[in-house]
Design a protein around this motif. Structure first.
Motif, PDB file in Angstrom:
ATOM      1  N   UNK A   1       0.831  -1.216   0.000  1.00  0.00           N
ATOM      2  CA  UNK A   1       0.000   0.000   0.000  1.00  0.00           C
ATOM      3  C   UNK A   1       0.860   1.260   0.000  1.00  0.00           C
ATOM      4  N   UNK A   2       2.009   1.215   0.668  1.00  0.00           N
ATOM      5  CA  UNK A   2       2.887   2.391   0.714  1.00  0.00           C
ATOM      6  C   UNK A   2       3.454   2.715  -0.664  1.00  0.00           C
ATOM      7  N   UNK A   3       3.712   1.684  -1.475  1.00  0.00           N
ATOM      8  CA  UNK A   3       4.235   1.939  -2.820  1.00  0.00           C
ATOM      9  C   UNK A   3       3.160   2.552  -3.717  1.00  0.00           C
ATOM     10  N   UNK A   4       1.932   2.110  -3.539  1.00  0.00           N
ATOM     11  CA  UNK A   4       0.822   2.696  -4.311  1.00  0.00           C
ATOM     12  C   UNK A   4       0.653   4.171  -3.940  1.00  0.00           C
ATOM     13  N   UNK A   5       0.656   4.437  -2.637  1.00  0.00           N
ATOM     14  CA  UNK A   5       0.525   5.831  -2.187  1.00  0.00           C
ATOM     15  C   UNK A   5       1.705   6.662  -2.669  1.00  0.00           C
TER      16      UNK A   5
END
Ligand code: MN
Length: 192
Positions: free
Chosen positions: A23-27
């Motif tokens: 999720x952090x990479x998407x954000x």
């Protein structure tokens, strides 16, 4: 179901890996795209280099993790069949030789990274790539088919420092039908 791949991969690992790390990479990708648009609009050339690198890191992280989840199945494991098995035999000699080489590539990543099987459309053959982080050491043009994440967040809660044991367990949940589907798409794309 984060528990679907037990005992090979614990639910807590997958919950954190998918819900926090991926999720952090998407954000990060979305935030960076906004910053790039602002920098371009402002003519801020000096910041384009750093932002472009940050975008490559985050987008590659998203792509690799998306592939990693879809490559896994509780019904996975064993060996591939069909044209995938034929291609592995042609390009690596045998499935056993491929598996040993892929495992060694994953185990020997320095720090954080991935091993990846890809189809290279110009030479029309399979390659094993060793990626550093998410975006370094990638062969341009290769179509990713199979990935294994060897960042410590992928295994440390269950396997501690025994990365090789994690890789051996990972083979038990590889969804070869997903890998075959990706090879079919890559080889029918008409790319040359
Ligand atoms: Mn990861």
């Amino acid at each position: 179901d984060y528990g679907a791949l037990q005992p090979h991969l614990d639910a807590r690992i997958l919950e954190l890996h998918h819900g926090k790390h991926h999720a952090a990479y998407v954000a990060g990708a979305n935030t960076t795209l906004e910053k790039l648009a602002a920098a371009r609009a402002a003519g801020d050339i000096a910041n384009l280099v750093g932002l472009s690198r940050t975008l490559a890191f985050n987008v590659s992280g998203h792509v690799l993790h998306s592939l990693y989840w879809q490559n896994l199945s509780p019904d996975g494991g064993g060996e591939p069949t069909g044209s995938l098995a034929e291609a592995i035999g042609t390009d690596f000699g045998s499935f056993a030789a491929f598996r040993a080489s892929f495992s060694a590539t994953a185990a020997s990543v320095q720090g954080s990274g991935w091993a990846m099987l890809s189809y290279e459309p110009i030479g029309r053959r399979l390659h094993i790539d060793q990626l550093s982080d998410h975006h370094e050491n990638t062969a341009v043009g290769g179509v990713p088919l199979l990935t294994v994440d060897v960042w410590e967040h992928a295994y440390y809660l269950q396997y501690a420092n025994a990365r090789a044991d994690y890789i051996e367990a990972w083979w038990n949940v590889v969804a070869w039908d997903d890998v075959q589907r990706r090879l079919d798409a890559a080889t029918s794309s008409g790319a040359a």
